[in-house]
Scaffold this motif. Structure first.
Motif, PDB file in Angstrom:
ATOM      1  N   PRO A   7     -19.980 -56.711 -14.962  1.00 13.42           N
ATOM      2  CA  PRO A   7     -19.622 -57.418 -13.732  1.00 13.42           C
ATOM      3  C   PRO A   7     -20.768 -58.316 -13.263  1.00 13.42           C
ATOM      4  O   PRO A   7     -21.950 -58.010 -13.454  1.00 13.42           O
ATOM      5  N   LEU A   8     -20.394 -59.434 -12.667  1.00 11.01           N
ATOM      6  CA  LEU A   8     -21.389 -60.327 -12.088  1.00 11.01           C
ATOM      7  C   LEU A   8     -22.050 -59.643 -10.898  1.00 11.01           C
ATOM      8  O   LEU A   8     -21.405 -58.883 -10.179  1.00 11.01           O
ATOM      9  N   THR A   9     -23.322 -59.920 -10.703  1.00  8.81           N
ATOM     10  CA  THR A   9     -24.045 -59.357  -9.563  1.00  8.81           C
ATOM     11  C   THR A   9     -24.583 -60.487  -8.695  1.00  8.81           C
ATOM     12  O   THR A   9     -24.627 -61.658  -9.110  1.00  8.81           O
ATOM     13  N   TRP A  10     -25.038 -60.146  -7.499  1.00 11.08           N
ATOM     14  CA  TRP A  10     -25.621 -61.138  -6.608  1.00 11.08           C
ATOM     15  C   TRP A  10     -26.870 -61.761  -7.232  1.00 11.08           C
ATOM     16  O   TRP A  10     -27.182 -62.922  -6.976  1.00 11.08           O
ATOM     17  N   GLY A  11     -27.553 -61.013  -8.069  1.00 10.89           N
ATOM     18  CA  GLY A  11     -28.732 -61.528  -8.740  1.00 10.89           C
ATOM     19  C   GLY A  11     -28.421 -62.551  -9.821  1.00 10.89           C
ATOM     20  O   GLY A  11     -29.313 -63.254 -10.293  1.00 10.89           O
ATOM     21  N   ASP A  12     -27.152 -62.649 -10.204  1.00 10.32           N
ATOM     22  CA  ASP A  12     -26.742 -63.612 -11.226  1.00 10.32           C
ATOM     23  C   ASP A  12     -26.521 -65.013 -10.645  1.00 10.32           C
ATOM     24  O   ASP A  12     -26.234 -65.948 -11.376  1.00 10.32           O
ATOM     25  N   VAL A  13     -26.637 -65.145  -9.320  1.00 14.53           N
ATOM     26  CA  VAL A  13     -26.385 -66.426  -8.654  1.00 14.53           C
ATOM     27  C   VAL A  13     -27.683 -66.955  -8.057  1.00 14.53           C
ATOM     28  O   VAL A  13     -28.457 -66.218  -7.453  1.00 14.53           O
ATOM     29  N   LEU A  75     -21.025 -58.931  -7.476  1.00  8.86           N
ATOM     30  CA  LEU A  75     -20.793 -60.173  -6.743  1.00  8.86           C
ATOM     31  C   LEU A  75     -19.424 -60.183  -6.077  1.00  8.86           C
ATOM     32  O   LEU A  75     -19.286 -60.634  -4.946  1.00  8.86           O
ATOM     33  N   PHE A  76     -18.421 -59.689  -6.775  1.00 12.62           N
ATOM     34  CA  PHE A  76     -17.068 -59.686  -6.232  1.00 12.62           C
ATOM     35  C   PHE A  76     -16.561 -58.256  -6.141  1.00 12.62           C
ATOM     36  O   PHE A  76     -16.261 -57.630  -7.150  1.00 12.62           O
ATOM     37  N   ALA A  77     -16.468 -57.760  -4.908  1.00 10.82           N
ATOM     38  CA  ALA A  77     -15.977 -56.407  -4.669  1.00 10.82           C
ATOM     39  C   ALA A  77     -15.111 -56.425  -3.417  1.00 10.82           C
ATOM     40  O   ALA A  77     -15.310 -57.230  -2.510  1.00 10.82           O
ATOM     41  N   PHE A  78     -14.155 -55.535  -3.396  1.00 11.37           N
ATOM     42  CA  PHE A  78     -13.292 -55.392  -2.227  1.00 11.37           C
ATOM     43  C   PHE A  78     -14.021 -54.607  -1.154  1.00 11.37           C
ATOM     44  O   PHE A  78     -15.085 -54.019  -1.394  1.00 11.37           O
ATOM     45  N   ASP A  79     -13.443 -54.576   0.048  1.00 17.41           N
ATOM     46  CA  ASP A  79     -14.058 -53.866   1.171  1.00 17.41           C
ATOM     47  C   ASP A  79     -14.343 -52.402   0.845  1.00 17.41           C
ATOM     48  O   ASP A  79     -15.282 -51.815   1.364  1.00 17.41           O
ATOM     49  N   ASP A  80     -13.525 -51.808  -0.050  1.00 17.17           N
ATOM     50  CA  ASP A  80     -13.730 -50.401  -0.404  1.00 17.17           C
ATOM     51  C   ASP A  80     -14.747 -50.229  -1.537  1.00 17.17           C
ATOM     52  O   ASP A  80     -14.981 -49.123  -2.019  1.00 17.17           O
ATOM     53  N   GLY A  81     -15.351 -51.337  -1.991  1.00 19.53           N
ATOM     54  CA  GLY A  81     -16.377 -51.266  -3.027  1.00 19.53           C
ATOM     55  C   GLY A  81     -15.859 -51.417  -4.441  1.00 19.53           C
ATOM     56  O   GLY A  81     -16.656 -51.516  -5.380  1.00 19.53           O
ATOM     57  N   VAL A  82     -14.544 -51.453  -4.636  1.00 18.37           N
ATOM     58  CA  VAL A  82     -13.973 -51.609  -5.972  1.00 18.37           C
ATOM     59  C   VAL A  82     -14.279 -53.032  -6.474  1.00 18.37           C
ATOM     60  O   VAL A  82     -14.071 -54.016  -5.758  1.00 18.37           O
ATOM     61  N   VAL A  83     -14.793 -53.128  -7.697  1.00 19.68           N
ATOM     62  CA  VAL A  83     -15.188 -54.408  -8.279  1.00 19.68           C
ATOM     63  C   VAL A  83     -13.949 -55.186  -8.726  1.00 19.68           C
ATOM     64  O   VAL A  83     -13.026 -54.628  -9.318  1.00 19.68           O
ATOM     65  N   LEU A  84     -13.952 -56.482  -8.422  1.00 16.42           N
ATOM     66  CA  LEU A  84     -12.865 -57.358  -8.841  1.00 16.42           C
ATOM     67  C   LEU A  84     -12.870 -57.471 -10.361  1.00 16.42           C
ATOM     68  O   LEU A  84     -13.895 -57.782 -10.962  1.00 16.42           O
TER      69      LEU A  84
END
Length: 162
Positions: A7-13, A75-84
């Protein structure tokens, strides 16, 4: 299937202020056979439709939901923390299409590549830039180009004039 991409992370941007481009590091993709990673870039458009501005708005919203975001968080997760996931993205895409009264069965994940390459070609963007934007090493992007009946009809009018 193949190997799942991490999964993409905030550090990837990263944002390059001087060039006004957003850089996104893909650590793996199907076009990256050796899994060395590739960086995608998109520029600020100064237009209503701007991926850079949308990213900053998204980041601001995400920080309200998850105030302690770190570079390793998805980078992309729902409010419940589940990754898109890819599959949930396509599912949401189809839901939005149905809401707008479009035939969702006519679209898939590759619709973005089809739409992007077709729009760039129709705008007269040189082939080498279309290939670069889509990360195509060959002319395979041409398989994605779509033409309307009106475009094909205009070719007939050109043929008559010449």
């Amino acid at each position: 299937g193949g190997l799942a991409s991490p999964p993409l992370t905030w550090g990837d941007v990263r944002y390059d202020e001087s060039e006004q481009i957003l850089l996104l590091k893909l650590n793996a993709s199907k076009t990256d056979a050796f899994r060395v990673g590739v960086t995608l870039s998109t520029g600020r458009t100064q237009h209503l439709v701007c991926a850079v501005d949308a990213f900053f708005a998204y980041r601001q919203s995400a920080m309200r939901v998850f105030p302690s975001l770190s570079a390793t968080d998805p980078l992309f997760a729902f409010d419940d923390g589940v990754v898109l996931s890819y599959h949930s993205l396509v599912r949401y895409q189809r839901t939005l299409l149905r809401v707008t009264s479009r035939d969702a069965s006519a679209y898939a994940g590759h619709s973005f590549r089809i739409g992007g390459s077709t729009m760039l070609a129709n705008a007269g963007v040189p082939e080498h830039l279309i290939r670069a934007k889509g990360r195509w090493k060959t002319d395979a992007y041409k398989r994605y180009l779509r033409h309307t009946d009106a475009q094909v009809g205009s070719v007939s009018r050109l043929m008559v004039r010449t």
